[in-house]
Design an enzyme around this catalytic site. Structure first.
Site, PDB file in Angstrom:
ATOM      1  CG  ASP A 269     -11.741  -7.866   4.584  1.00 46.26           C
ATOM      2  OD1 ASP A 269     -11.160  -8.962   4.486  1.00 46.26           O
ATOM      3  OD2 ASP A 269     -11.969  -7.130   3.610  1.00 46.26           O
TER       4      ASP A 269
ATOM      5  CE1 TYR B 122      -3.974  -2.043   0.329  1.00 46.62           C
ATOM      6  CE2 TYR B 122      -2.750  -3.219   2.013  1.00 46.62           C
ATOM      7  CZ  TYR B 122      -3.823  -3.130   1.161  1.00 46.62           C
ATOM      8  OH  TYR B 122      -4.752  -4.146   1.140  1.00 46.62           O
TER       9      TYR B 122
END
Length: 296
Positions: free
Chosen positions: A170, A131
């Protein structure tokens, strides 16, 4: 720690015009903020190096992208972090499997399409991904024995219902302690956020480790916000624009900015709603695996 984490977000949005008019006081406050951020950066670097190490995690660890469990007489048995770790603990809490540790940015995830579903780095064109928005301010992972069924449409308060993303649910662990990739912790469920990504609903269940120093004070979303007012703001900001990924070793390798959005007007859903979601996704997982299917 929670105040420091809030500061990391606040420094992006608070203008110095909000500070006292006195130049001396403004200079002193600026200096103290600068020193605090230097200390946080040093700790982030230390924690990132620690998280990258492949070390034992109590009786569970990851090695060469394989999840293994130490059994009786020191015999090791390979297990799946998705299927072989129970969702519910005996004390009523749920289990959380950490994929990406706090203060890191490598895109690690449960490989749902592979045998034993190892936790490994995502890749594009053979290149590992990370990321680029910055280090995560939370531990990111999944709830074992859950499945966000892509055949089921969820009503998330919009004109159009959205299907599941075909992954375990998640989870975002918002405690003060950095976990390690592959580590399993008992957590309490605080609430959930519905993120819409590519037309699918990608639930983010907000959880807190039962061993966290703040665990006795925080039992739901409202109590989390009372202790750390900007935690959800920073979390949604990261998920909104933080999915811009960079390929290792390739110049200009960004996959392009992706701006996600949130259902229910961005409002987090309460603990009871999240528990219902978890139970439904557990039922979907049982249906998926009833015939022996272990990959999707």
């Amino acid at each position: 720690f929670l105040i420091a984490r809030d500061t990391l977000y606040i420094k992006k949005v608070v203008h110095f015009s909000l500070f006292p008019a006195s130049p001396t006081i403004r200079y002193l406050l600026s200096y103290l903020l600068f020193v605090s951020l230097l200390d946080i950066a040093a700790k982030c670097s230390k924690h990132r190096a620690r998280a990258d190490q492949d070390v034992p995690l109590s009786n569970k660890k990851t090695k060469q992208n394989k999840t293994i469990l130490q059994g009786p007489e020191s015999q090791l048995k390979q297990i799946s972090p998705w299927h072989d770790i129970p969702l519910f603990a005996n004390d009523g809490s749920v289990h959380f499997v950490c994929e990406i540790p706090m203060w890191t940015r490598k895109k690690l995830e449960i490989a749902t399409g592979e045998e034993f579903n190892p936790i490994k780095m995502a890749a594009q064109a053979g290149k590992p991904m990370e990321y680029t928005y910055g280090d995560l301010l939370f531990n990111y992972g999944a709830l074992p024995q859950t499945w966000n069924d892509p055949r089921v449409k969820s009503d998330v308060g919009e004109a159009q219902a959205h299907t599941g993303d075909n992954d375990p649910i998640d989870a975002v662990e918002v405690g003060t302690l950095q976990l390690r990739s592959g580590e399993v912790r008992k957590v309490k469920v605080l609430g959930a956020i519905a993120m819409i990504e590519g037309g699918e609903v990608d639930w983010k269940v907000v959880v807190l480790s039962v061993d966290d120093p703040y665990a006795e004070r925080i039992n739901d979303i409202d109590e989390l916000l009372a202790v750390s007012p900007n935690s959800l703001i920073a979390m949604k900001e990261w998920f909104k624009v933080g999915y811009d990924l960079k390929l290792y070793g390739r110049e200009g390798g960004n996959s392009g900015p992706v701006e996600n959005r949130f259902a229910f007007g961005g409002k987090p859903m309460p603990r009871e709603y999240a528990l219902t979601l978890i139970n439904e996704s557990h039922a979907s997982w049982r249906e998926l695996t009833l015939s022996g299917q272990t990959t999707v």
